[in-house]
Design a protein around this motif. Structure first.
Motif, PDB file in Angstrom:
ATOM      1  N   ASN A 125       0.820  -1.210   0.000  1.00  0.00           N
ATOM      2  CA  ASN A 125       0.000   0.000   0.000  1.00  0.00           C
ATOM      3  C   ASN A 125       0.853   1.259   0.000  1.00  0.00           C
ATOM      4  OD1 ASN A 125      -2.864  -0.892   0.150  1.00  0.00           O
ATOM      5  ND2 ASN A 125      -2.019  -2.066   1.836  1.00  0.00           N
ATOM      6  N   GLN A 157       2.137   1.647  -3.414  1.00  0.00           N
ATOM      7  CA  GLN A 157       1.065   2.135  -4.291  1.00  0.00           C
ATOM      8  C   GLN A 157       0.903   3.652  -4.153  1.00  0.00           C
ATOM      9  OE1 GLN A 157      -2.203   3.314  -3.441  1.00  0.00           O
ATOM     10  NE2 GLN A 157      -2.801   3.435  -5.587  1.00  0.00           N
ATOM     11  N   MET A 158       0.948   4.137  -2.902  1.00  0.00           N
ATOM     12  CA  MET A 158       0.811   5.578  -2.664  1.00  0.00           C
ATOM     13  C   MET A 158       1.963   6.331  -3.329  1.00  0.00           C
ATOM     14  SD  MET A 158      -1.808   6.472  -0.659  1.00  0.00           S
ATOM     15  CE  MET A 158      -1.533   7.628   0.669  1.00  0.00           C
ATOM     16  N   GLU A 209       1.381   6.374  -7.039  1.00  0.00           N
ATOM     17  CA  GLU A 209       0.287   7.282  -7.382  1.00  0.00           C
ATOM     18  C   GLU A 209       0.758   8.745  -7.343  1.00  0.00           C
ATOM     19  OE1 GLU A 209      -3.330   6.418  -5.184  1.00  0.00           O
ATOM     20  OE2 GLU A 209      -3.954   8.487  -5.470  1.00  0.00           O
ATOM     21  N   GLN A 245       3.434   9.909 -10.041  1.00  0.00           N
ATOM     22  CA  GLN A 245       2.841  10.212 -11.339  1.00  0.00           C
ATOM     23  C   GLN A 245       2.641  11.713 -11.514  1.00  0.00           C
ATOM     24  OE1 GLN A 245       2.282   7.887 -13.568  1.00  0.00           O
ATOM     25  NE2 GLN A 245       1.534   9.369 -15.070  1.00  0.00           N
ATOM     26  N   THR A 300       5.901   5.685 -15.278  1.00  0.00           N
ATOM     27  CA  THR A 300       4.813   4.917 -14.701  1.00  0.00           C
ATOM     28  C   THR A 300       5.416   3.834 -13.810  1.00  0.00           C
ATOM     29  OG1 THR A 300       3.549   5.257 -16.709  1.00  0.00           O
ATOM     30  CG2 THR A 300       2.765   3.560 -15.211  1.00  0.00           C
ATOM     31  N   VAL A 301       4.941   3.752 -12.591  1.00  0.00           N
ATOM     32  CA  VAL A 301       5.458   2.738 -11.681  1.00  0.00           C
ATOM     33  C   VAL A 301       4.425   1.629 -11.523  1.00  0.00           C
ATOM     34  CG1 VAL A 301       6.372   2.271  -9.389  1.00  0.00           C
ATOM     35  CG2 VAL A 301       6.753   4.499 -10.449  1.00  0.00           C
ATOM     36  N   GLU A 302       4.866   0.395 -11.811  1.00  0.00           N
ATOM     37  CA  GLU A 302       3.991  -0.760 -11.601  1.00  0.00           C
ATOM     38  C   GLU A 302       4.226  -1.309 -10.207  1.00  0.00           C
ATOM     39  OE1 GLU A 302       4.079  -2.652 -16.116  1.00  0.00           O
ATOM     40  OE2 GLU A 302       5.180  -3.586 -14.489  1.00  0.00           O
ATOM     41  N   VAL A 303       3.157  -1.601  -9.485  1.00  0.00           N
ATOM     42  CA  VAL A 303       3.306  -2.137  -8.142  1.00  0.00           C
ATOM     43  C   VAL A 303       2.623  -3.494  -8.067  1.00  0.00           C
ATOM     44  CG1 VAL A 303       2.846  -1.753  -5.710  1.00  0.00           C
ATOM     45  CG2 VAL A 303       3.280   0.186  -7.210  1.00  0.00           C
ATOM     46  N   PRO A 362      -7.784   5.136  -9.783  1.00  0.00           N
ATOM     47  CA  PRO A 362      -7.823   5.017  -8.320  1.00  0.00           C
ATOM     48  C   PRO A 362      -7.075   6.180  -7.668  1.00  0.00           C
ATOM     49  CG  PRO A 362      -7.077   2.972  -9.334  1.00  0.00           C
ATOM     50  CD  PRO A 362      -7.089   4.007 -10.401  1.00  0.00           C
ATOM     51  N   LYS A 363      -7.614   6.654  -6.565  1.00  0.00           N
ATOM     52  CA  LYS A 363      -6.983   7.768  -5.863  1.00  0.00           C
ATOM     53  C   LYS A 363      -6.851   7.457  -4.375  1.00  0.00           C
ATOM     54  CE  LYS A 363      -8.567  11.325  -8.999  1.00  0.00           C
ATOM     55  NZ  LYS A 363      -9.822  11.904  -9.413  1.00  0.00           N
ATOM     56  N   SER A 364      -6.078   8.275  -3.683  1.00  0.00           N
ATOM     57  CA  SER A 364      -5.860   8.148  -2.235  1.00  0.00           C
ATOM     58  C   SER A 364      -5.575   6.707  -1.829  1.00  0.00           C
ATOM     59  CB  SER A 364      -7.046   8.659  -1.427  1.00  0.00           C
ATOM     60  OG  SER A 364      -7.662   9.727  -2.047  1.00  0.00           O
ATOM     61  N   GLY A 365      -4.584   6.110  -2.423  1.00  0.00           N
ATOM     62  CA  GLY A 365      -4.226   4.748  -2.057  1.00  0.00           C
ATOM     63  C   GLY A 365      -5.319   3.760  -2.371  1.00  0.00           C
ATOM     64  N   MET A 366      -5.976   3.918  -3.497  1.00  0.00           N
ATOM     65  CA  MET A 366      -7.038   3.044  -4.010  1.00  0.00           C
ATOM     66  C   MET A 366      -8.270   3.022  -3.102  1.00  0.00           C
ATOM     67  SD  MET A 366      -5.152   0.217  -6.169  1.00  0.00           S
ATOM     68  CE  MET A 366      -4.814  -1.145  -5.095  1.00  0.00           C
ATOM     69  N   ARG A 367      -8.371   4.013  -2.221  1.00  0.00           N
ATOM     70  CA  ARG A 367      -9.550   4.062  -1.360  1.00  0.00           C
ATOM     71  C   ARG A 367     -10.617   4.993  -1.935  1.00  0.00           C
ATOM     72  NH1 ARG A 367      -5.032   4.221   1.615  1.00  0.00           N
ATOM     73  NH2 ARG A 367      -4.640   2.427   2.951  1.00  0.00           N
ATOM     74  N   PHE A 390      -1.042  -2.139  -8.672  1.00  0.00           N
ATOM     75  CA  PHE A 390      -1.379  -0.769  -9.081  1.00  0.00           C
ATOM     76  C   PHE A 390      -0.500  -0.328 -10.231  1.00  0.00           C
ATOM     77  CE2 PHE A 390      -0.497   3.803  -8.905  1.00  0.00           C
ATOM     78  CZ  PHE A 390      -1.774   4.294  -9.060  1.00  0.00           C
ATOM     79  N   LYS A 391      -1.083   0.398 -11.143  1.00  0.00           N
ATOM     80  CA  LYS A 391      -0.315   1.027 -12.194  1.00  0.00           C
ATOM     81  C   LYS A 391      -1.105   2.228 -12.670  1.00  0.00           C
ATOM     82  CE  LYS A 391       1.865   0.251 -16.549  1.00  0.00           C
ATOM     83  NZ  LYS A 391       2.453  -0.728 -17.424  1.00  0.00           N
ATOM     84  N   HIS A 392      -0.421   3.355 -12.765  1.00  0.00           N
ATOM     85  CA  HIS A 392      -1.153   4.561 -13.130  1.00  0.00           C
ATOM     86  C   HIS A 392      -1.379   4.624 -14.637  1.00  0.00           C
ATOM     87  CE1 HIS A 392      -2.532   8.673 -12.524  1.00  0.00           C
ATOM     88  NE2 HIS A 392      -2.037   8.868 -13.724  1.00  0.00           N
ATOM     89  N   GLN A 402      -3.732   7.198 -17.621  1.00  0.00           N
ATOM     90  CA  GLN A 402      -4.541   8.411 -17.710  1.00  0.00           C
ATOM     91  C   GLN A 402      -6.016   8.044 -17.620  1.00  0.00           C
ATOM     92  OE1 GLN A 402      -3.369  11.475 -17.657  1.00  0.00           O
ATOM     93  NE2 GLN A 402      -1.348  10.537 -17.464  1.00  0.00           N
TER      94      GLN A 402
END
Lengths: 306, 305
Positions: free
Chosen positions: A53, A56-57, A60, A63, A70-73, B68-73, B235-237, B239
């Motif tokens: 987590n 992931q933060m 996110e 970015q 782009t970071v894959e987690v 997804p935002k704020s740690g997928m929450r 997770f992967k960002h 657009q």
């Protein structure tokens, strides 16, 4: 006549297939064109469930700092991250434990590169108990007695805890982790002194699962990263020895090393990281990255302002 | 004479003891069978209803197209949604040609010899292999041996391998539903085997084949096991609303795996979001499936027998 109609229906299907193929081909073409531009870079990471987590933060937020990267987690456990790194399928392995010398050796043999370690955060391995449980402090020896092979502690009454008051079973429900977990490895090394776990524990495959099961089970005890604490479960203070004071896993207690089960959260790369990866790790170690560490419930590395 | 008149005056039939008993049995059997249908409908309605009701606060267009935002929450599930779409399309591209051509060979060309029997046996057995085993095969064959790494391609190929046996079986069934007399008639006017297949057999079975293919690939897209070690990431960002976010050589997010991670590993995800993700996954499979059903109905209307 019927043959013509049959042919036309076949034709239609054929057109459908060709159209679909063309669409997808142009689709790939489009995406390939995009990645062909030099700016877009992907950093693949995998490993620790404790860190997933947090990672992931970071991904996110990063970015927004550098949209070209782009970071894959991915999760799976520290062991999975290290294995992926050795196989060369990822750039960064997130781990909640040190890399063993055998694993370093294997990485060198397979890739010809030395794994490089970065300490990116601190974590306290927290001992969780149910809200109703009156327990306040536990010693390291008691923990080993509960979890370790041939450990004598099976019931709460042996710790002087009266479970009848909350109408729960006296039996201690031990909650543990799957063996690819870095948390599992850390617990085994530091609490059990590398001895084996007692059979019959409930082994969960995620940090969150442990905390959730403790929340639901009155007689349960479990260990997990401090970042997984919720308002519906409580931390048990941990004392290094009997008679010494117990400490809660908190930011201050971890930094002052009073809490006995503090550990480093690490990132590994194969050899020195390239510029893009280096920039990412530097950003993680910067105040902005460490702010996220704090927000996720972990402890920032000491050399950055608190 | 009298009895006949009596019978006539009482209507054509007077149910005898035996007939009444038969009628009663018939009624009971009908009711029991009907109850069974209700029994399978109840869980379906409860499941879908429960999901939709609990998901309702989160079910918005934004949820689908946002990242997804704020740690997928918070935020949406776009990267996972488009990822699943990619996986479906790529695995369709890989498995459909191979599966259909193999099915045609097995049904139309292959003689009834030991080789065909062995292949058929292998296909049936392959269909029974659990998805997690396919996943491990995918890791060994595509990720490591073929050097694809963990990627959309490796994950799609794993799904493709998993679906191949069922596609072959579906193709064979659709082909064997075409009456033999059609083929014989065609041969008798001098058409070759391939001409017969192309102009008679395939047009009459293509709806069945396509339906089978689409249904199977969609079912596989809902599975977590085949992709979790071969190309799905936590997770992967990407657009917001980006239609081409993934390179085939990169990893991707996927709906089924996303549902798994946010329900087991991310603390503090609002419950409606979990249910909404499940609804979208279900909806995705349903939409693709109804596409197959529409295709089938459309083509069946053109069938001649």
């Amino acid at each position: 006549m019927s043959l013509i109609r049959a042919w036309s229906s076949y034709k239609l299907a054929e057109v459908c297939i060709i159209a679909a193929t063309c669409l997808t081909l142009t689709g790939c073409g489009g995406s390939e064109k995009k990645t062909a531009t030099p700016e877009k870079v992907v950093i693949a990471t995998s490993g620790s469930d404790t860190m997933v987590n947090l990672a992931q933060m970071w991904a996110e937020e990063y970015q927004k700092v550098n949209p070209a990267v782009t970071v894959e987690v991915a999760g799976g456990g520290s062991g999975v991250g290290i294995r992926d790194l050795i196989q060369g399928v990822i750039t960064i392995a997130n781990t909640s434990r040190e890399m063993e010398s055998a694993e370093r050796e294997q990485a060198k043999q397979k890739t010809g590169k030395e794994p490089v370690e970065f300490v990116v955060a601190y974590d306290a391995l927290a001992i969780y108990a149910n809200m109703k449980n009156p327990i306040d402090t536990i010693t390291m020896d008691d923990l080993a007695g509960i979890y370790g092979e041939n450990g004598p502690i099976e019931k709460w009454s042996q710790l002087g805890i009266d479970m009848k008051a909350i109408e729960a079973n006296d039996e201690i429900v031990r909650i543990s982790r799957q063996n690819s977990s870095g948390t599992y490895a850390y617990f085994r090394e530091h609490v059990l002194n590398k001895k084996d776990f007692k059979m019959g524990s409930k082994d969960m495959s995620g940090s969150k699962d442990v905390v959730e099961l403790v929340t639901k089970t009155a007689g349960a005890i479990g260990y997990s990263g401090m970042g997984y604490h919720t308002d519906h479960v409580k931390f048990v203070k941990v004392a290094a020895k009997k008679g010494e004071p117990g400490y809660e896993p908190s930011l201050d207690n971890v930094l002052s090393k009073k809490y006995p089960l503090a550990r480093s959260l690490l990132m590994f790369t194969l050899g020195q990281p390239d510029t893009t990866t280096k920039a990412y790790i530097d950003w993680i170690l910067s105040p902005a990255g460490q702010e996220i560490v704090k927000k996720s419930g972990y402890v920032p590395v000491a050399n950055v302002k608190k | 004479m009298n009895t006949v008149a009596n019978n006539l005056s009482a209507g054509l039939f007077t149910a005898t003891e035996l007939t009444r008993k038969k009628l009663l049995t018939q009624k009971i059997v009908g009711i029991i069978f009907g109850l069974m249908v209700l029994l399978i409908l109840i869980p379906l309605i409860l499941l879908v209803g429960n999901l939709v009701i609990k998901a309702w606060p989160s079910l918005t267009w934004d949820f689908l197209t946002d990242v997804p935002k704020s740690g997928m929450r918070a935020g949406g599930i776009w990267p996972a949604f488009i990822g699943t779409f990619y996986l479906v399309v790529f695995s369709l591209l890989a498995s459909a040609p191979i599966g259909i051509l193999a099915g045609i060979y097995l049904n139309e060309y292959a003689g009834n010899n030991w080789f065909t029997r062995v292949v058929n046996l292998a296909v049936v057995n392959l269909a029974g292999v659990p998805s997690i085993v396919h996943s491990l095969f995918g890791v060994g064959a595509f990720v490591i041996f073929a050097g694809l790494g963990k990627s959309v391609l490796a994950a799609s190929l794993t799904i493709a391998i998993m679906t191949l046996p069922v596609i072959i079986v579906a193709t064979k069934e659709a082909l064997s539903a075409v009456p033999m007399s059609f083929r014989v008639a065609c041969w008798n006017v001098g058409a070759s085997k391939w001409q017969t297949i192309r102009t008679i057999v395939l047009p009459n079975s293509i709806s069945g084949i396509l339906t089978g293919v689409i249904l199977e690939v969609c079912r596989a897209a809902g599975e977590t096991a085949p992709i979790m070690f071969t190309g799905a990431v936590f997770f992967k960002h990407v657009q917001r609303g980006d239609l081409f976010p993934y390179h085939p050589g990169e990893q991707c997010m996927a709906l089924s795996y996303h549902l798994h991670t946010i329900s087991t590993q991310v603390p503090g995800v609002p419950e409606p979001m979990l249910y909404a993700t499940a609804v979208v996954l279900l909806g995705f499979v349903l939409v693709f499936n109804s596409f197959a059903v529409v295709l089938r109905v459309y083509m069946r209307n053109r069938k001649k027998w």
